[in-house]
Design a protein around this motif. Structure first.
Motif, short mmCIF file in Angstrom:
data_model
loop_
_atom_site.label_atom_id
_atom_site.label_comp_id
_atom_site.label_asym_id
_atom_site.label_seq_id
_atom_site.Cartn_x
_atom_site.Cartn_y
_atom_site.Cartn_z
N LEU A 1 -12.08 -9.15 13.08
CA LEU A 1 -10.90 -8.47 13.64
C LEU A 1 -9.74 -8.49 12.63
CD1 LEU A 1 -10.99 -9.78 17.31
CD2 LEU A 1 -11.37 -7.43 16.56
N TYR A 2 -9.54 -9.62 11.96
CA TYR A 2 -8.51 -9.68 10.92
C TYR A 2 -8.80 -8.66 9.81
CZ TYR A 2 -6.73 -14.14 12.83
OH TYR A 2 -6.18 -15.11 13.62
N ALA A 3 -10.09 -8.57 9.45
CA ALA A 3 -10.49 -7.62 8.40
C ALA A 3 -10.18 -6.19 8.83
CB ALA A 3 -11.98 -7.78 8.09
N MET A 4 -10.48 -5.87 10.09
CA MET A 4 -10.19 -4.53 10.61
C MET A 4 -8.70 -4.25 10.58
SD MET A 4 -10.69 -3.07 14.50
CE MET A 4 -9.35 -4.13 15.07
N PHE A 5 -7.90 -5.22 11.00
CA PHE A 5 -6.45 -5.03 11.05
C PHE A 5 -5.90 -4.76 9.65
CE2 PHE A 5 -2.05 -5.57 11.95
CZ PHE A 5 -1.88 -5.50 13.32
N ILE A 6 -6.34 -5.57 8.67
CA ILE A 6 -5.87 -5.39 7.29
C ILE A 6 -6.36 -4.07 6.72
CG2 ILE A 6 -6.02 -6.31 4.94
CD1 ILE A 6 -6.35 -9.12 6.25
N PHE A 7 -7.64 -3.78 6.91
CA PHE A 7 -8.24 -2.57 6.33
C PHE A 7 -7.58 -1.31 6.88
CE2 PHE A 7 -11.16 0.74 5.35
CZ PHE A 7 -11.97 0.31 4.31
N THR A 8 -7.47 -1.22 8.20
CA THR A 8 -6.92 -0.02 8.82
C THR A 8 -5.44 0.15 8.50
OG1 THR A 8 -8.50 -0.24 10.64
CG2 THR A 8 -6.63 1.23 11.00
N THR A 9 -4.68 -0.95 8.54
CA THR A 9 -3.25 -0.87 8.23
C THR A 9 -3.04 -0.47 6.77
OG1 THR A 9 -2.87 -2.62 9.86
CG2 THR A 9 -1.06 -2.10 8.37
N SER A 10 -3.84 -1.06 5.87
CA SER A 10 -3.75 -0.70 4.45
C SER A 10 -4.06 0.78 4.26
CB SER A 10 -4.72 -1.55 3.62
OG SER A 10 -4.37 -2.91 3.66
N PHE A 11 -5.10 1.24 4.94
CA PHE A 11 -5.50 2.64 4.83
C PHE A 11 -4.40 3.58 5.30
CE2 PHE A 11 -7.02 6.13 7.62
CZ PHE A 11 -7.36 7.04 6.63
N LEU A 12 -3.79 3.30 6.45
CA LEU A 12 -2.78 4.20 7.00
C LEU A 12 -1.52 4.24 6.14
CD1 LEU A 12 -3.19 3.51 10.84
CD2 LEU A 12 -3.82 5.58 9.59
N PHE A 13 -1.11 3.11 5.59
CA PHE A 13 0.06 3.12 4.70
C PHE A 13 -0.26 3.87 3.40
CE2 PHE A 13 1.98 -0.41 7.23
CZ PHE A 13 3.22 0.20 7.42
N TYR A 14 -1.46 3.67 2.89
CA TYR A 14 -1.90 4.43 1.71
C TYR A 14 -1.93 5.92 2.02
CZ TYR A 14 -6.02 6.89 -0.21
OH TYR A 14 -6.90 7.85 -0.67
N ILE B 1 -0.21 7.77 4.09
CA ILE B 1 1.08 8.47 4.19
C ILE B 1 1.98 8.26 2.97
CG2 ILE B 1 1.06 8.37 6.72
CD1 ILE B 1 3.13 6.09 6.52
N SER B 2 1.52 7.49 1.99
CA SER B 2 2.36 7.23 0.82
C SER B 2 2.71 8.53 0.09
CB SER B 2 1.64 6.29 -0.15
OG SER B 2 2.35 6.21 -1.38
N PRO B 3 3.97 8.71 -0.30
CA PRO B 3 4.36 9.91 -1.06
C PRO B 3 3.66 9.99 -2.42
CG PRO B 3 6.29 8.75 -0.20
CD PRO B 3 5.11 7.85 0.01
N CYS C 1 0.81 -1.23 0.00
CA CYS C 1 0.00 0.00 0.00
C CYS C 1 0.85 1.27 0.00
CB CYS C 1 -0.95 0.00 1.20
SG CYS C 1 -2.06 -1.43 1.18
N LEU C 2 2.02 1.21 0.62
CA LEU C 2 2.91 2.38 0.58
C LEU C 2 3.44 2.56 -0.84
CD1 LEU C 2 4.05 4.44 2.68
CD2 LEU C 2 6.11 3.05 2.73
N ALA C 3 3.80 1.44 -1.47
CA ALA C 3 4.38 1.52 -2.82
C ALA C 3 3.34 1.91 -3.87
CB ALA C 3 5.02 0.20 -3.19
N LEU C 4 2.12 1.38 -3.72
CA LEU C 4 1.10 1.58 -4.75
C LEU C 4 0.16 2.75 -4.44
CD1 LEU C 4 0.11 -2.11 -5.53
CD2 LEU C 4 1.84 -0.69 -6.61
N ALA C 5 0.29 3.33 -3.24
CA ALA C 5 -0.55 4.46 -2.84
C ALA C 5 -2.03 4.14 -3.01
CB ALA C 5 -0.18 5.72 -3.63
N SER C 6 -2.41 2.97 -2.56
CA SER C 6 -3.81 2.55 -2.64
C SER C 6 -4.05 1.46 -1.60
CB SER C 6 -4.13 2.01 -4.03
OG SER C 6 -5.43 1.48 -4.07
N PRO C 7 -5.17 1.52 -0.88
CA PRO C 7 -5.46 0.48 0.10
C PRO C 7 -6.07 -0.77 -0.52
CG PRO C 7 -7.15 2.15 0.18
CD PRO C 7 -6.15 2.62 -0.83
#
Length: 413
Positions: free
Chosen positions: A353-366, A368-370, A324-330
């Motif tokens: 809970l797994y879905a929340m962890f993946i979704f939120t982490t993907s969102f946050l990396f997206y 802050i992506s440059p 998600c950081l590299a592709l700038a998309s969750p």
């Protein structure tokens, strides 16, 4: 080999996206390369391609996202969104509350480059509050994205619902505290210290008129949400209703004021609002997902790491970060990890809970992506450097992630 080939495919996507190739086409090219590197022949690739085209998930997602882009275009073209924000400020009686909510409301229209829509509003309100440029840029980005974790019409949420086989309302409920935390923290860090300028007083009758105006211009969004959530309509049906309301509002407006007459048949305007690049992105993501999840090696790779004692949560964090950081998309993080990780859950609550962890982490990396387009456009508009923006994120992003981790830990144990 699978790790090497995945790395190569992600590098290809990043290279092509940097060359301004559509994300969907980039992911399709990377998916074909990934399959070839892992010994798959063209017949397998074509079979997966046509399976993706015919899939009910693909058709539903493409229809829904396509209609959302049309709704966003109509509300912008017919000046419905602008008038909604003006009515919101008059209704809230506070520049601080308006600058808090306006980007969020405008952010519900999920279109690439949509951050530019709220930049002028934030600039005008920020000037009245004597804010610096980097604070205005940060506010536009923070409050544009705080609803992302709970807004049911976002492409990521629709994708999560379709792929995760979880009720969208359940995911919204568990992620609501994270969204609220980010909202409150953003207010404390960037808005609370400022003093509201005086606003012209209005009487009760005038205030009631303002409320009615706001509800009228918010009606296309409200109808789209209520149809899906309150009456369990398919999203594409409820969004069609929102589109119909937008056209009806414009029909009423241009009968009373010619400035709202754009001199164009509504069907032509709708066609112009259909963003094919975004639709191709959704298709490319699903094709890449199907190629990845069709490889047994990826499950063996995950299983080996888990067998060696690596926590599943750390593995999710690393994979989301890379993708998600590299592709700038969750969406790629959700599309790849949901089918792999969610089946490991022993019950529905753990799956959620797994879905929340993946979704939120993907969102946050997206977030802050440059390469995050909203971020790029906002920084360009306010003429602010990335370093200043990241300095403003110093507490916001890590604490939001820790909020999610706390909710996860409390529930998992």
């Amino acid at each position: 080999m699978i790790v090497f080939s995945l790395g190569i495919s992600l590098a290809v996507i990043l290279f092509l996206v940097n060359k301004k190739v559509n994300m969907g086409y980039s992911m399709m090219a990377a998916a074909i390369l990934l399959a070839l590197l892992n010994g798959k022949d063209m017949s397998y690739i074509l079979k997966t391609f046509f399976m993706t085209v015919k899939s009910a998930t693909t058709i539903t997602l493409v229809a829904t996202v396509g209609l959302i882009t049309i709704l966003a275009y109509l509300m912008d073209k017919y000046l419905i969104l602008d008038r909604m924000v003006v009515a919101l400020e008059a209704m809230l009686r506070s520049a601080k509350l308006t600058i808090l909510l306006a980007p969020s409301i405008m952010g519900t229209l999920s279109v690439y480059g949509g951050a530019l829509m709220s930049c002028p509003v934030v600039e005008r309100l920020g000037d009245r509050l004597s804010m610096s440029k980097d604070e205005k840029a940060t506010i536009n980005l923070v409050f544009r994205h705080t609803l992302y974790l709970i807004f049911p019409l976002s492409a990521a949420m629709i994708l999560a619902m379709e792929l995760g086989e979880i009720a969208i309302w359940d995911l919204i409920k568990i992620q609501f505290p994270i969204s609220l935390f980010m909202y409150i923290l953003g207010y404390i860090l960037f808005i609370r210290k400022y003093k509201d300028p005086e606003i012209k007083k209005i009487n009760k009758r005038e205030y009631l008129q303002v409320v009615i105006q706001f509800l009228l211009y918010a009606l296309p969004i409200l109808i789209s949400l209520l149809g899906a959530l309150a009456f369990s309509m398919p999203f594409y049906i409820s969004i069609l209703l929102g589109i119909g309301v937008s056209v009806a509002i414009n029909f009423h407006d241009k009968k009373h004021d010619t400035k709202y007459d754009i001199g164009e048949n509504p069907l032509i305007t709708m066609y112009k609002g259909l963003k094919l690049p975004l639709i191709m992105t959704i298709f490319g993501i699903l094709f890449y997902r199907n190629i990845v999840t069709g490889m047994e090696e990826i499950y063996v790779f995950f299983g080996d790491f888990l067998d060696k004692g690596m926590p599943l949560e750390l593995l999710i964090f690393i994979v989301c970060g890379v993708i998600c950081l590299a592709l700038a998309s969750p969406q790629p993080g959700i599309a790849i990890l949901f089918p792999i990780v969610l089946p490991l859950a022993p019950n529905y609550d753990t799956r959620l809970l797994y879905a929340m962890f993946i979704f939120t982490t993907s969102f946050l990396f997206y977030y802050i992506s440059p390469l995050h387009l909203c971020q790029v456009l906002t920084l360009e508009y306010f003429q602010v450097g990335l370093k200043k923006l990241y300095r403003n994120y110093l507490y916001l992003v890590p604490l939001t992630f820790l909020c999610m981790v706390a909710i996860y830990m409390v529930n998992i144990f």
